[in-house]
Design a protein around this motif. Structure first.
Motif, mmCIF file in Angstrom:
data_model
loop_
_atom_site.group_PDB
_atom_site.id
_atom_site.type_symbol
_atom_site.label_atom_id
_atom_site.label_comp_id
_atom_site.label_asym_id
_atom_site.label_seq_id
_atom_site.Cartn_x
_atom_site.Cartn_y
_atom_site.Cartn_z
ATOM 1 N N GLY A 1 -7.740 41.496 19.237
ATOM 2 C CA GLY A 1 -7.713 40.412 20.212
ATOM 3 C C GLY A 1 -8.530 39.223 19.741
ATOM 4 O O GLY A 1 -8.100 38.077 19.863
ATOM 5 N N ALA A 2 -9.697 39.506 19.147
ATOM 6 C CA ALA A 2 -10.553 38.407 18.694
ATOM 7 C C ALA A 2 -9.872 37.630 17.575
ATOM 8 O O ALA A 2 -9.945 36.401 17.529
ATOM 9 N N LEU A 3 -9.181 38.359 16.674
ATOM 10 C CA LEU A 3 -8.462 37.675 15.587
ATOM 11 C C LEU A 3 -7.363 36.792 16.156
ATOM 12 O O LEU A 3 -7.194 35.640 15.749
ATOM 13 N N TRP A 4 -6.642 37.347 17.119
ATOM 14 C CA TRP A 4 -5.560 36.577 17.734
ATOM 15 C C TRP A 4 -6.127 35.342 18.440
ATOM 16 O O TRP A 4 -5.581 34.235 18.356
ATOM 17 N N ALA A 5 -7.252 35.558 19.133
ATOM 18 C CA ALA A 5 -7.882 34.457 19.869
ATOM 19 C C ALA A 5 -8.323 33.355 18.926
ATOM 20 O O ALA A 5 -8.196 32.172 19.237
ATOM 21 N N LYS A 6 -8.811 33.748 17.736
ATOM 22 C CA LYS A 6 -9.266 32.750 16.769
ATOM 23 C C LYS A 6 -8.131 31.787 16.415
ATOM 24 O O LYS A 6 -8.322 30.583 16.352
ATOM 25 N N PHE A 7 -6.930 32.339 16.216
ATOM 26 C CA PHE A 7 -5.840 31.486 15.752
ATOM 27 C C PHE A 7 -5.054 30.864 16.895
ATOM 28 O O PHE A 7 -4.369 29.878 16.708
ATOM 29 N N ASN A 8 -5.167 31.420 18.091
ATOM 30 C CA ASN A 8 -4.416 30.827 19.196
ATOM 31 C C ASN A 8 -5.263 30.012 20.145
ATOM 32 O O ASN A 8 -4.822 28.997 20.655
ATOM 33 N N TRP A 9 -6.488 30.462 20.403
ATOM 34 C CA TRP A 9 -7.329 29.748 21.360
ATOM 35 C C TRP A 9 -8.463 28.998 20.672
ATOM 36 O O TRP A 9 -9.232 28.316 21.329
ATOM 37 N N GLY A 10 -8.625 29.198 19.376
ATOM 38 C CA GLY A 10 -9.592 28.388 18.658
ATOM 39 C C GLY A 10 -10.868 29.089 18.255
ATOM 40 O O GLY A 10 -11.492 28.709 17.289
ATOM 41 N N SER A 11 -11.308 30.104 18.999
ATOM 42 C CA SER A 11 -12.512 30.792 18.556
ATOM 43 C C SER A 11 -12.364 32.277 18.833
ATOM 44 O O SER A 11 -11.548 32.691 19.643
ATOM 45 N N PHE A 12 -13.195 33.062 18.121
ATOM 46 C CA PHE A 12 -13.064 34.514 18.238
ATOM 47 C C PHE A 12 -13.358 34.979 19.661
ATOM 48 O O PHE A 12 -12.759 35.908 20.151
ATOM 49 N N TRP A 13 -14.317 34.322 20.294
ATOM 50 C CA TRP A 13 -14.725 34.782 21.622
ATOM 51 C C TRP A 13 -14.637 33.634 22.617
ATOM 52 O O TRP A 13 -15.225 32.587 22.403
ATOM 53 N N ASN A 14 -13.878 33.794 23.702
ATOM 54 C CA ASN A 14 -13.671 32.697 24.644
ATOM 55 C C ASN A 14 -14.160 33.017 26.045
ATOM 56 O O ASN A 14 -13.942 32.258 26.968
#
Lengths: 220, 49, 129, 231
Positions: free
Chosen positions: D101-114
């Protein structure tokens, strides 16, 4: 039923004599309010900050002052006595009500302290605020009581207690902060009843499952 | 070389993921074999007693 | 399995269902820009980003400014305290939370709603399976 | 058990191939082409791995709670071992779900943890079950250890239903299906193209079977440890 009231009376009397919870509450409320007032002198505190602080103070006072109920019995080796006198369910219920009463008193005193010292703390919706405090106290106490019973039988109590209670209590705190936000801003973004509904069912579930399983904790 | 790697990014990812997955599978199989051996040894021990 | 357990399980299941009702009934009240102007309190406005109007980031104040169009087609400027939100360009709708003053919406947070549908072109979809 | 073992290995291998290999095109004409999803592009492939790991961790924790309940009502040590095994597998898979999830978040939402509600709730789960194992190790008496950890597991399992299923839908967040979103999300809302749907559900099945295999292995080691009195 009679033994339940006797036990509750005993707990309240103990608290009245030692004043453990009252002192810890006083210290927490005073430090937060004073630190806030001195560090951010003339700024208006945001509503979110105030309501978060409200529940942080409430959480820590409940944790240090009240949720030691079972732990204290275990430390003083009086739990065996209680079990001879009464059923585990009765002991649990008396502890639960003691914690609820204590936590209500804590929350009411925080409300009084905040409204005296913090100018930004203005309640617009009194009914909702009263409900928030009442249900929040019940929910926090229902989590604290059963966890205290579990912890009392384990070692490393000091480390385990925050670790166990934090994730179980945090949903309550999150929803309570959201509710308090609503009562302080007088404007509803959200359906506030959802949060009350969440807290009510969360505490019902916690109390029911505690009643179902608390007797196994003291089984040897 | 770099062109080839760039054009087949997905397939490189695929090979890597498959390699990791097969590694996990082989590891699990060895663990299972060990468990089976232990279970049999335990059975024998119980039979002797 | 005695009566006490069955009763307990029933109560637990009932409360979980009771709590689940809460998110099926959510109705968030979005305001239009004109309503937010009058409200003089915090409001949240939903709308679309106007791509033709200028967008700039002020590194000194750390604020991000853009133009937004609400559901009543009213255009207004939004100044966000903070950096550009993630996925800003591809968002299909934007929700801004904040206060209105001097015809500018000062947002404390901006939510971007990205397409949550995992499908491509509807016509072409039929060919996939 | 043998069937589950081979089937899960086979299915996950197939899912890895069919999840990663097919190209994405704007107008899919064949069954082996995935549609382009604006904003996600190639990143959508993670749905075949991230969601099933999260699913397995949820299932594993619920199964663990169920076995704890069985233990308390029957006092059979086997159920205690199963509850512990399932909880440990759940912990492993929730870690995997956090990482994917963190990897996906990095590339879709901009950072590893949101600090999305779902990211917060998985942290709750990690702390809860970390505390469960700590609690197990901190009680010396065997019987009261089993009893108390079972009670805690039930309390934790029931409350985790609230913050994995209910709370993330009440708060605004970045995950699909959060409050303020248009629908329930791609899976529950059914707005997903046919071949993605098929691969996704096959992947769920494969990961569930894989979980059953792991649970079997872990339970057998637990029984061995108990029999050999190895602690």
């Amino acid at each position: 039923m009679k033994s339940f009231f006797t036990l509750l009376y005993k707990d309240l009397l103990c608290e009245f004599r030692t004043k453990h919870a009252i002192y810890s509450l006083l210290v927490f409320v005073l430090t937060t309010v004073l630190v806030l007032l001195f560090s951010i002198l003339d700024k208006d505190f945001s509503v979110e900050l105030i309501s978060s602080l409200f529940w942080i103070v409430s959480f820590f006072s409940t944790m240090t002052g009240l949720s030691r109920s079972f732990v204290l019995e275990e430390e003083k080796h009086t739990i065996m006595f209680l079990r001879l006198q009464s059923s585990v369910t009765n002991i649990y219920l008396s502890k639960l009500f003691y914690t609820i009463i204590g936590s209500l008193i804590i929350n009411i005193s925080i409300t009084i302290a905040f409204s005296l010292f913090l100018s930004g703390f203005i309640i617009y919706n009194y009914t909702l605020f009263a409900l928030t405090i009442l249900i929040g106290s019940i929910a926090l106490s229902s989590a604290a009581t059963i966890l205290s019973a579990i912890i009392s039988r384990a070692e490393f109590k000091g480390l385990l207690f925050p670790l166990l209670s934090f994730p179980i209590m945090l949903p309550i705190l999150i929803t309570s902060v959201q509710l308090t936000n609503i009562t302080l801003t007088n404007f509803t973004f959200e359906n506030e009843l959802n949060y009350l509904q969440f807290q009510l069912s969360y505490s019902t579930v916690l109390i029911t499952s505690s009643l179902m399983f608390v007797k196994y904790i003291f089984e040897e | 070389m770099i062109d080839f790697l760039e054009q087949n990014q997905l397939f490189i990812v695929l090979t890597l993921v498959l390699l990791i997955w097969f590694g996990i599978l082989i590891y699990l199989r060895t663990i299972e074999n060990k468990i089976v051996k232990l279970e049999q040894a335990l059975k024998k021990q119980k039979g002797n007693n | 399995m005695n009566f006490r357990f069955i009763l307990g399980i029933v109560v637990i299941v009932a409360s979980i269902i009771f709590a689940s009702i809460s998110f099926t009934e959510t109705n968030i009240e979005y305001m239009s820009f004109n309503e937010a102007l009058r409200a003089d309190k915090k409001a949240q406005v939903k709308g679309e980003w106007v791509k033709d109007k200028p967008v700039y980031f002020d590194p000194v104040k750390n604020s991000f400014s853009f133009y937004m169009k609400d559901d009543n087609e009213t255009e207004f400027q939004v100044i966000l305290e903070g950096a550009k939100p993630n996925n800003f360009e591809i968002a299909e709708s934007i929700v801004a939370k904040g206060k209105c003053s001097d015809n500018i919406f000062h947002a404390s947070s901006v939510l971007t709603k990205c397409p949550s549908k995992y499908e491509g072109n509807n016509e072409a979809l039929k060919n996939t399976i | 058990m043998k069937i589950i073992k081979y089937l899960s290995s086979l299915i996950i291998t197939l899912v890895i191939i069919s999840g990663i290999a097919p190209p994405i095109v704007e107008f899919p004409m064949h069954w082996y082409q995935y549609p382009i999803i604006p904003g996600l592009e190639d990143k959508f492939r993670n749905i075949f791995f991230h969601v099933p790991t999260a699913w397995v961790s949820t299932i594993a924790f619920l199964v663990s709670t169920y076995y704890s309940f069985k233990y308390l009502t029957s006092k059979n040590d086997l159920y205690d071992i199963k509850a512990e095994s399932s909880a440990s597998i759940g912990l492993l898979f929730s870690l995997l779900a956090t990482v994917t999830g963190a990897l996906w978040a990095k590339f879709n939402w901009g950072s590893f943890w949101n600090w999305d509600p779902r990211q917060v709730s998985i942290v709750f789960l990690l702390i809860i079950y970390f505390a469960y194992f700590l609690l197990r190790s901190s009680i010396k008496n065997e019987i009261s250890k089993n009893n108390i950890s079972a009670v805690y597991n039930i309390i934790a399992g029931i409350s985790s239903i609230f913050f994995t299923f209910i709370l993330p839908r009440m708060l605004t967040g970045l995950h699909p299906g959060a409050k303020g979103g248009k629908d329930l999300g791609p899976i529950l809302g059914g707005s997903i193209s046919g071949n993605i749907m098929v691969t996704f559900f096959v992947s769920l099945l494969g990961f569930t079977l894989f979980y059953l295999w792991l649970l079997n292995l872990r339970t057998r080691t637990g029984i061995l440890m108990k029999e050999l009195k190895y602690d």
